[in-house]
Design a protein around this motif. Structure first.
Motif, PDB file in Angstrom:
ATOM      1  N   ASN A  22       0.820  -1.204   0.000  1.00 49.77           N
ATOM      2  CA  ASN A  22       0.000   0.000   0.000  1.00 49.77           C
ATOM      3  C   ASN A  22       0.859   1.261   0.000  1.00 49.77           C
ATOM      4  O   ASN A  22       2.022   1.239   0.388  1.00 49.77           O
ATOM      5  CB  ASN A  22      -0.967   0.011   1.187  1.00 49.77           C
ATOM      6  N   ALA A  23       0.243   2.323  -0.451  1.00 46.00           N
ATOM      7  CA  ALA A  23       0.859   3.650  -0.435  1.00 46.00           C
ATOM      8  C   ALA A  23      -0.201   4.637   0.032  1.00 46.00           C
ATOM      9  O   ALA A  23      -1.384   4.501  -0.305  1.00 46.00           O
ATOM     10  CB  ALA A  23       1.362   4.034  -1.819  1.00 46.00           C
ATOM     11  N   GLN A  24       0.224   5.608   0.845  1.00 40.80           N
ATOM     12  CA  GLN A  24      -0.708   6.623   1.327  1.00 40.80           C
ATOM     13  C   GLN A  24      -0.042   7.988   1.259  1.00 40.80           C
ATOM     14  O   GLN A  24       1.108   8.152   1.661  1.00 40.80           O
ATOM     15  CB  GLN A  24      -1.128   6.341   2.759  1.00 40.80           C
ATOM     16  N   GLN A  25      -0.769   8.928   0.725  1.00 39.60           N
ATOM     17  CA  GLN A  25      -0.377  10.333   0.728  1.00 39.60           C
ATOM     18  C   GLN A  25      -1.466  11.059   1.496  1.00 39.60           C
ATOM     19  O   GLN A  25      -2.642  10.950   1.154  1.00 39.60           O
ATOM     20  CB  GLN A  25      -0.260  10.881  -0.695  1.00 39.60           C
ATOM     21  N   ALA A  26      -1.093  11.770   2.552  1.00 41.16           N
ATOM     22  CA  ALA A  26      -2.094  12.458   3.368  1.00 41.16           C
ATOM     23  C   ALA A  26      -1.775  13.942   3.447  1.00 41.16           C
ATOM     24  O   ALA A  26      -0.602  14.336   3.527  1.00 41.16           O
ATOM     25  CB  ALA A  26      -2.141  11.859   4.766  1.00 41.16           C
ATOM     26  N   PHE A  27      -2.808  14.749   3.413  1.00 42.04           N
ATOM     27  CA  PHE A  27      -2.687  16.202   3.484  1.00 42.04           C
ATOM     28  C   PHE A  27      -3.532  16.722   4.633  1.00 42.04           C
ATOM     29  O   PHE A  27      -4.685  16.315   4.792  1.00 42.04           O
ATOM     30  CB  PHE A  27      -3.195  16.861   2.200  1.00 42.04           C
ATOM     31  N   LEU A  28      -2.993  17.594   5.439  1.00 47.53           N
ATOM     32  CA  LEU A  28      -3.751  18.370   6.409  1.00 47.53           C
ATOM     33  C   LEU A  28      -3.754  19.794   5.851  1.00 47.53           C
ATOM     34  O   LEU A  28      -2.715  20.465   5.829  1.00 47.53           O
ATOM     35  CB  LEU A  28      -3.105  18.321   7.791  1.00 47.53           C
ATOM     36  N   ILE A  29      -4.898  20.223   5.363  1.00 49.50           N
ATOM     37  CA  ILE A  29      -5.009  21.480   4.616  1.00 49.50           C
ATOM     38  C   ILE A  29      -5.339  22.624   5.558  1.00 49.50           C
ATOM     39  O   ILE A  29      -6.221  22.523   6.412  1.00 49.50           O
ATOM     40  CB  ILE A  29      -6.082  21.336   3.511  1.00 49.50           C
ATOM     41  N   ASP A  30      -4.627  23.721   5.401  1.00 55.52           N
ATOM     42  CA  ASP A  30      -4.818  24.931   6.208  1.00 55.52           C
ATOM     43  C   ASP A  30      -6.153  25.582   5.854  1.00 55.52           C
ATOM     44  O   ASP A  30      -6.390  25.959   4.718  1.00 55.52           O
ATOM     45  CB  ASP A  30      -3.664  25.895   5.928  1.00 55.52           C
ATOM     46  N   GLY A  32      -7.244  28.332   7.619  1.00 59.08           N
ATOM     47  CA  GLY A  32      -7.243  29.590   8.344  1.00 59.08           C
ATOM     48  C   GLY A  32      -6.460  29.575   9.633  1.00 59.08           C
ATOM     49  O   GLY A  32      -6.355  30.605  10.300  1.00 59.08           O
ATOM     50  N   ASN A  33      -5.902  28.445  10.037  1.00 58.26           N
ATOM     51  CA  ASN A  33      -5.151  28.401  11.291  1.00 58.26           C
ATOM     52  C   ASN A  33      -3.630  28.451  11.073  1.00 58.26           C
ATOM     53  O   ASN A  33      -2.869  28.234  12.000  1.00 58.26           O
ATOM     54  CB  ASN A  33      -5.526  27.153  12.094  1.00 58.26           C
ATOM     55  N   ASN A  34      -3.198  28.699   9.840  1.00 56.47           N
ATOM     56  CA  ASN A  34      -1.772  28.796   9.483  1.00 56.47           C
ATOM     57  C   ASN A  34      -0.992  27.535   9.847  1.00 56.47           C
ATOM     58  O   ASN A  34       0.136  27.596  10.321  1.00 56.47           O
ATOM     59  CB  ASN A  34      -1.118  30.021  10.133  1.00 56.47           C
ATOM     60  N   PHE A  35      -1.609  26.371   9.666  1.00 52.28           N
ATOM     61  CA  PHE A  35      -0.927  25.102   9.926  1.00 52.28           C
ATOM     62  C   PHE A  35      -1.354  24.084   8.889  1.00 52.28           C
ATOM     63  O   PHE A  35      -2.543  23.837   8.699  1.00 52.28           O
ATOM     64  CB  PHE A  35      -1.259  24.582  11.334  1.00 52.28           C
ATOM     65  N   GLU A  36      -0.370  23.508   8.208  1.00 58.36           N
ATOM     66  CA  GLU A  36      -0.652  22.445   7.254  1.00 58.36           C
ATOM     67  C   GLU A  36       0.461  21.408   7.310  1.00 58.36           C
ATOM     68  O   GLU A  36       1.586  21.714   7.723  1.00 58.36           O
ATOM     69  CB  GLU A  36      -0.819  22.978   5.840  1.00 58.36           C
ATOM     70  N   GLN A  37       0.122  20.176   6.948  1.00 58.74           N
ATOM     71  CA  GLN A  37       1.066  19.067   6.942  1.00 58.74           C
ATOM     72  C   GLN A  37       0.778  18.174   5.753  1.00 58.74           C
ATOM     73  O   GLN A  37      -0.319  18.195   5.208  1.00 58.74           O
ATOM     74  CB  GLN A  37       0.903  18.172   8.175  1.00 58.74           C
ATOM     75  N   ASN A  38       1.772  17.354   5.402  1.00 57.21           N
ATOM     76  CA  ASN A  38       1.534  16.248   4.487  1.00 57.21           C
ATOM     77  C   ASN A  38       2.628  15.219   4.662  1.00 57.21           C
ATOM     78  O   ASN A  38       3.710  15.525   5.161  1.00 57.21           O
ATOM     79  CB  ASN A  38       1.393  16.716   3.036  1.00 57.21           C
ATOM     80  N   TYR A  39       2.312  13.975   4.306  1.00 60.21           N
ATOM     81  CA  TYR A  39       3.295  12.905   4.417  1.00 60.21           C
ATOM     82  C   TYR A  39       2.993  11.815   3.405  1.00 60.21           C
ATOM     83  O   TYR A  39       1.890  11.719   2.872  1.00 60.21           O
ATOM     84  CB  TYR A  39       3.336  12.311   5.827  1.00 60.21           C
ATOM     85  N   THR A  40       3.992  10.978   3.168  1.00 56.20           N
ATOM     86  CA  THR A  40       3.869   9.809   2.315  1.00 56.20           C
ATOM     87  C   THR A  40       4.289   8.590   3.114  1.00 56.20           C
ATOM     88  O   THR A  40       5.328   8.608   3.774  1.00 56.20           O
ATOM     89  CB  THR A  40       4.771   9.939   1.073  1.00 56.20           C
ATOM     90  N   GLN A  41       3.477   7.555   3.066  1.00 61.09           N
ATOM     91  CA  GLN A  41       3.769   6.308   3.767  1.00 61.09           C
ATOM     92  C   GLN A  41       3.655   5.147   2.789  1.00 61.09           C
ATOM     93  O   GLN A  41       2.718   5.081   1.989  1.00 61.09           O
ATOM     94  CB  GLN A  41       2.793   6.098   4.924  1.00 61.09           C
ATOM     95  N   VAL A  64       8.067   7.752   4.506  1.00 61.31           N
ATOM     96  CA  VAL A  64       9.253   8.025   3.692  1.00 61.31           C
ATOM     97  C   VAL A  64       9.461   9.513   3.417  1.00 61.31           C
ATOM     98  O   VAL A  64      10.529   9.917   2.968  1.00 61.31           O
ATOM     99  CB  VAL A  64       9.212   7.242   2.359  1.00 61.31           C
ATOM    100  N   ARG A  65       8.427  10.319   3.677  1.00 64.31           N
ATOM    101  CA  ARG A  65       8.534  11.745   3.408  1.00 64.31           C
ATOM    102  C   ARG A  65       7.517  12.490   4.248  1.00 64.31           C
ATOM    103  O   ARG A  65       6.419  11.986   4.501  1.00 64.31           O
ATOM    104  CB  ARG A  65       8.239  11.988   1.922  1.00 64.31           C
ATOM    105  N   GLY A  66       7.883  13.670   4.694  1.00 64.98           N
ATOM    106  CA  GLY A  66       6.939  14.489   5.441  1.00 64.98           C
ATOM    107  C   GLY A  66       7.284  15.959   5.332  1.00 64.98           C
ATOM    108  O   GLY A  66       8.446  16.327   5.253  1.00 64.98           O
ATOM    109  N   ASN A  67       6.251  16.806   5.320  1.00 65.77           N
ATOM    110  CA  ASN A  67       6.430  18.243   5.281  1.00 65.77           C
ATOM    111  C   ASN A  67       5.685  18.831   6.472  1.00 65.77           C
ATOM    112  O   ASN A  67       4.478  18.638   6.606  1.00 65.77           O
ATOM    113  CB  ASN A  67       5.888  18.817   3.969  1.00 65.77           C
TER     114      ASN A  67
END
Length: 84
Positions: A22-30, A32-41, A64-67
């Protein structure tokens, strides 16, 4: 707003077992709180149907990757599931 996208590729060596990757790409989208994330697993696992009601599953995943992410790492899972 959390937006996970997952892809599974499964192989069924018998009617009671499954092997998958499996592969997963996840996004936490901002929003209005000035916080966002994303990662790949990436990961793999297997399932086995012990009885009609009970199955067991084991899986492994590696980030394997995260921002703006807490940290890269690994996950190990072992589960027993009862289907009623």
């Amino acid at each position: 707003l959390g937006l996970p996208l997952s892809v599974f590729l499964s192989y069924f060596p018998s009617s009671k077992s499954t092997i998958y990757i499996n592969a997963q790409q996840a996004f936490l989208i901002d929003l209005g709180n000035n916080f966002e994330q994303n990662y790949t697993q990436l990961g793999f696992g297997a399932k086995y149907q012990i009885t009609k009601v009970l199955n067991i599953e084991a899986s492994y995943g590696k980030f394997v990757r995260g921002n703006n992410f807490q940290g890269l790492g690994e996950t190990f899972s072992l589960g027993l599931r009862a289907l009623f």
